[in-house]
Motif scaffolding. Structure first.
Motif, PDB file in Angstrom:
ATOM      1  N   LEU A 518      -0.657  70.574 -14.156  1.00 36.80           N
ATOM      2  CA  LEU A 518      -1.450  69.454 -14.648  1.00 36.80           C
ATOM      3  C   LEU A 518      -2.488  68.965 -13.639  1.00 36.80           C
ATOM      4  O   LEU A 518      -3.597  68.568 -14.013  1.00 36.80           O
ATOM      5  CB  LEU A 518      -0.506  68.312 -15.025  1.00 36.80           C
ATOM      6  CG  LEU A 518      -1.092  67.140 -15.807  1.00 36.80           C
ATOM      7  CD1 LEU A 518      -1.673  67.618 -17.127  1.00 36.80           C
ATOM      8  CD2 LEU A 518       0.013  66.109 -16.069  1.00 36.80           C
ATOM      9  N   ALA A 519      -2.159  69.012 -12.357  1.00 30.90           N
ATOM     10  CA  ALA A 519      -3.023  68.410 -11.338  1.00 30.90           C
ATOM     11  C   ALA A 519      -4.408  69.048 -11.288  1.00 30.90           C
ATOM     12  O   ALA A 519      -5.403  68.364 -10.988  1.00 30.90           O
ATOM     13  CB  ALA A 519      -2.349  68.503  -9.969  1.00 30.90           C
ATOM     14  N   ASP A 520      -4.517  70.339 -11.583  1.00 25.64           N
ATOM     15  CA  ASP A 520      -5.788  71.055 -11.411  1.00 25.64           C
ATOM     16  C   ASP A 520      -6.399  71.547 -12.720  1.00 25.64           C
ATOM     17  O   ASP A 520      -7.404  72.267 -12.686  1.00 25.64           O
ATOM     18  CB  ASP A 520      -5.572  72.255 -10.480  1.00 25.64           C
ATOM     19  CG  ASP A 520      -5.004  71.847  -9.131  1.00 25.64           C
ATOM     20  OD1 ASP A 520      -5.505  70.854  -8.561  1.00 25.64           O
ATOM     21  OD2 ASP A 520      -4.047  72.510  -8.668  1.00 25.64           O
ATOM     22  N   ALA A 526      -6.418  66.469 -20.386  1.00 25.63           N
ATOM     23  CA  ALA A 526      -6.889  65.830 -21.616  1.00 25.63           C
ATOM     24  C   ALA A 526      -5.838  65.917 -22.723  1.00 25.63           C
ATOM     25  O   ALA A 526      -5.612  64.960 -23.473  1.00 25.63           O
ATOM     26  CB  ALA A 526      -8.193  66.476 -22.065  1.00 25.63           C
ATOM     27  N   LEU A 527      -5.189  67.078 -22.804  1.00 30.84           N
ATOM     28  CA  LEU A 527      -4.170  67.284 -23.828  1.00 30.84           C
ATOM     29  C   LEU A 527      -2.977  66.364 -23.601  1.00 30.84           C
ATOM     30  O   LEU A 527      -2.491  65.702 -24.532  1.00 30.84           O
ATOM     31  CB  LEU A 527      -3.726  68.749 -23.840  1.00 30.84           C
ATOM     32  CG  LEU A 527      -2.643  69.140 -24.842  1.00 30.84           C
ATOM     33  CD1 LEU A 527      -3.112  68.868 -26.262  1.00 30.84           C
ATOM     34  CD2 LEU A 527      -2.268  70.605 -24.683  1.00 30.84           C
ATOM     35  N   VAL A 528      -2.491  66.297 -22.359  1.00 25.87           N
ATOM     36  CA  VAL A 528      -1.320  65.463 -22.054  1.00 25.87           C
ATOM     37  C   VAL A 528      -1.650  63.986 -22.262  1.00 25.87           C
ATOM     38  O   VAL A 528      -0.833  63.216 -22.785  1.00 25.87           O
ATOM     39  CB  VAL A 528      -0.843  65.728 -20.613  1.00 25.87           C
ATOM     40  CG1 VAL A 528       0.192  64.694 -20.190  1.00 25.87           C
ATOM     41  CG2 VAL A 528      -0.251  67.133 -20.506  1.00 25.87           C
ATOM     42  N   THR A 529      -2.861  63.581 -21.879  1.00 24.58           N
ATOM     43  CA  THR A 529      -3.268  62.189 -22.092  1.00 24.58           C
ATOM     44  C   THR A 529      -3.237  61.836 -23.575  1.00 24.58           C
ATOM     45  O   THR A 529      -2.750  60.772 -23.976  1.00 24.58           O
ATOM     46  CB  THR A 529      -4.681  61.953 -21.527  1.00 24.58           C
ATOM     47  OG1 THR A 529      -4.690  62.231 -20.129  1.00 24.58           O
ATOM     48  CG2 THR A 529      -5.137  60.513 -21.756  1.00 24.58           C
ATOM     49  N   ALA A 554       0.885  60.993  -9.860  1.00 28.28           N
ATOM     50  CA  ALA A 554      -0.227  60.048  -9.827  1.00 28.28           C
ATOM     51  C   ALA A 554      -1.036  60.115 -11.118  1.00 28.28           C
ATOM     52  O   ALA A 554      -1.431  59.082 -11.686  1.00 28.28           O
ATOM     53  CB  ALA A 554      -1.127  60.330  -8.620  1.00 28.28           C
ATOM     54  N   PHE A 555      -1.262  61.333 -11.604  1.00 31.24           N
ATOM     55  CA  PHE A 555      -2.006  61.463 -12.859  1.00 31.24           C
ATOM     56  C   PHE A 555      -1.224  60.842 -14.014  1.00 31.24           C
ATOM     57  O   PHE A 555      -1.793  60.129 -14.853  1.00 31.24           O
ATOM     58  CB  PHE A 555      -2.305  62.931 -13.165  1.00 31.24           C
ATOM     59  CG  PHE A 555      -2.915  63.122 -14.512  1.00 31.24           C
ATOM     60  CD1 PHE A 555      -4.277  62.945 -14.694  1.00 31.24           C
ATOM     61  CD2 PHE A 555      -2.138  63.432 -15.626  1.00 31.24           C
ATOM     62  CE1 PHE A 555      -4.852  63.085 -15.958  1.00 31.24           C
ATOM     63  CE2 PHE A 555      -2.701  63.565 -16.881  1.00 31.24           C
ATOM     64  CZ  PHE A 555      -4.067  63.389 -17.049  1.00 31.24           C
TER      65      PHE A 555
END
Length: 600
Positions: A518-520, A526-529, A554-555
């Motif tokens: 997810l970090a990079d 965008a999908l996870v959000t 953090a994200f």
């Protein structure tokens, strides 16, 4: 020949070939009847004559050197066509037979009685022949018909003695075992041969077809396949019907994988084309090399079945036996069998617990119970290896019952020492179909005197989709108890969004495959959000699984994720270590708050 006659002849030949009498060794049981016929008529020639497509083949004969004659202008062929007794007092005075090969060989007299099956198919004739013209008495005709009846009784007796399958008409598994043992008599010890097993359909297809189609569906499929195989292999090769939808054949001497496999692949493409009409049949073939004198028939059969199963997912639907794949299958089978003892052992299975962390507070507010197995001989068996095997078996319900009981007992112990967290237990598809599953959950809570909200059940979307109506009914009952429900592995199913609207779930757990990188990955972010926002808008808390780095955490914090779990916080822990870890997190959070207050 009319179409009707052609069809009748095709069925007659099929009935003949099913009996597997053609080109078989002499039999004293038949020879005794033939000798009796010659004796009754006081004639030099008698035979049990079977009418093939283009020849008369003698299963038994007296006074004849050759084993067959052409069918053309043979009186026995007329008997087969008409199914009637035929008497020719003098072939030389008969308009049709005076120029036949039989008359040319010196035969003048012929009498034949039909060999007719119970289904009405005439296989040929019980016949007597003489070199002089003669008349036939009614008593002689009666005796000839009786002898033909004795022949048919013997044929049907042999056919019914457990060596021929009644549906396909092919030699069965018992005959395969017997013939396999006879290979040692006719071959060189250590000679390599090949066994080819053709599987008409997967076990699931057989079950579904039997349930959904008419009762004769499987019989028709087997009959058609047997007819096709006989036509493809030829009359001089034996095919064995070794299981419900499986056929076996052995290669001739000198055949190798290089020569046989391409032929099998070509035949299988034909079979796949034919099978499309059946829709519910997916044929496959397995090829197994073996050495004569050093291989057991049942082991060869098992390996061939294993190869045919592997072939289902291959592009050609043909696979050569793989020892590696077979070893994996054998291990899976052993694990499944041994797990029965593990459930009763008291010391092989245990639960470990992975903390679930509240993102806002940093507190440990829950734990996922995970099953571990220490096999007495094989050692630790990873859950990724044994859990999928158990979930597809009849042990799924018993396993969930064991895990649920162990988790509730652990909850009882933790609460007694002041640790209050919610424990999550994974539930399989089989549990959702249990009529009394919700009642058993309620009974377990009552036995341990625990509140319903101390427990959460995790269900994958795929488990619900197997039988959605029954699954939703069970989930509604569980929700009514006050037990938490979580959608596990969210995002990996086919209709996650529609199920979010209807499932009585409290929590959505985003599968770790979306979290790992997810970090990079901007598109993944965008999908996870979107998944977090949508789930929360529908009233669900969101848990992110597989969190391993501070950057990912953090994200997720910025995206508003409610809870996280993963190796960043802890691997699955033994119960005592979980208590210690939870206290340590609490202490760290308390110190952090004190430090933040002192900075004000």
């Amino acid at each position: 020949m009319t179409i009707s006659c052609e069809l009748t002849e095709a069925r007659r030949l099929d009935a003949l070939h099913k009996l597997n009498l053609l080109d078989t060794p002499p039999s004293e049981a038949f020879d005794r009847i033939t000798r009796m016929a010659a004796s009754v008529f006081k004639l030099p020639v008698a035979a049990i004559s079977l009418t093939d497509a283009d020849r008369q083949w003698f299963k038994s004969r007296v006074g004849v050197e050759h084993t067959s004659i052409p069918r053309l202008r043979a009186p026995c062929a007329q008997v087969a066509d008409s199914s009637d007794v035929l008497v020719i007092p003098d072939l030389l005075t008969d308009d049709f037979y005076r120029d036949s090969p039989l008359a040319a060989s010196g035969i003048r007299y012929y009498a034949g009685a039909p060999l007719t099956t119970t289904d009405g198919h005439c296989l040929g004739a019980m016949c007597v022949l003489g070199t002089e013209p003669r008349d036939t008495t009614p008593e002689e005709l009666t005796a000839l018909c009786d002898l033909a009846g004795m022949v048919m009784a013997q044929i049907e007796l042999q056919h019914a003695l457990g060596r021929i399958d009644a549906v396909s008409g092919l030699p069965n598994r018992h005959q395969f075992i017997e013939d396999f043992a006879d290979l040692e008599l006719d071959s060189v010890d250590g000679e390599q041969r090949l066994a080819v097993l053709v599987n008409l359909a997967t076990p699931e297809q057989v079950v579904h077809a039997t349930r959904a189609m008419k009762s004769s569906y499987l019989d028709e499929l087997v009959t058609e396949a047997a007819r096709w195989l006989r036509a493809e292999i030829g009359p001089h090769r034996r095919i064995y019907h070794v299981a419900t939808a499986q056929f076996m054949l052995l290669s001739p001497p000198g055949a190798t994988l290089d020569t046989i496999v391409p032929v099998v692949k070509a035949r299988m493409q034909d079979a796949l084309f034919i099978a499309k009409a059946r829709h519910m049949a997916t044929p496959s073939a397995g090829v197994v090399p073996f050495e004569i004198g050093r291989a057991d028939s049942m082991m060869v059969l098992r390996k061939a079945q294993s190869a045919a199963h592997d072939a289902i997912d291959s592009s050609t639907h043909v696979a050569v036996y793989s020892q590696v794949e077979d070893a994996l299958y054998q291990r899976r089978f052993r694990l499944l069998n041994d797990f029965v003892a593990a459930l009763d052992s008291g010391d092989q299975l245990r639960l470990v617990y992975q903390p679930r962390i509240d993102v806002a507070s940093g507190q440990c507010i829950g734990a996922e119970a995970l099953l571990r197995w220490n096999h007495p001989e094989l050692g630790a068996i990873g859950p990724a290896e044994f859990i999928p095997i158990i979930e597809r078996s009849e042990l799924a319900q018993a396993t969930t019952a064991w895990v649920l009981e162990a988790a509730l007992r652990q909850q009882q112990a933790w609460r007694a020492c002041g640790l209050v967290v919610q424990v999550s237990v994974n539930v399989s598809a089989a549990n959702l179909l249990e009529p009394a599953f919700a009642a058993s959950v309620a009974a377990g809570l009552a036995r341990c005197q625990l509140p319903a909200d101390c427990l959460e059940l995790e269900i994958t979307e795929s488990a619900i989709m197997e039988q959605p109506v029954k699954a939703h009914a069970t989930l509604t009952q569980i929700a009514a108890l006050g037990v938490g429900l979580a959608i596990d592995d969210f995002g990996t199913g086919y209709s996650s969004l529609s199920y979010l609207q209807t499932m009585p779930a409290d929590v959505v757990k985003i599968d770790q495959s979306f979290i790992r990188d997810l970090a990079d990955d901007k598109r993944q972010q965008a999908l996870v959000t979107a998944m977090i926002t949508l789930s929360q808008d529908l009233g669900h808390r969101v848990v992110a699984e597989g969190v391993e780095t501070e950057a990912v955490l953090a994200f997720l914090r910025r995206a508003g994720c409610d809870e996280v779990q993963g190796y960043l916080f802890a691997k699955p822990l033994e119960p005592a270590a979980f208590v210690q870890h939870t206290h340590q997190i609490t202490q760290q959070n308390k110190q952090a708050r004190i430090a933040s207050l002192s900075d004000i």
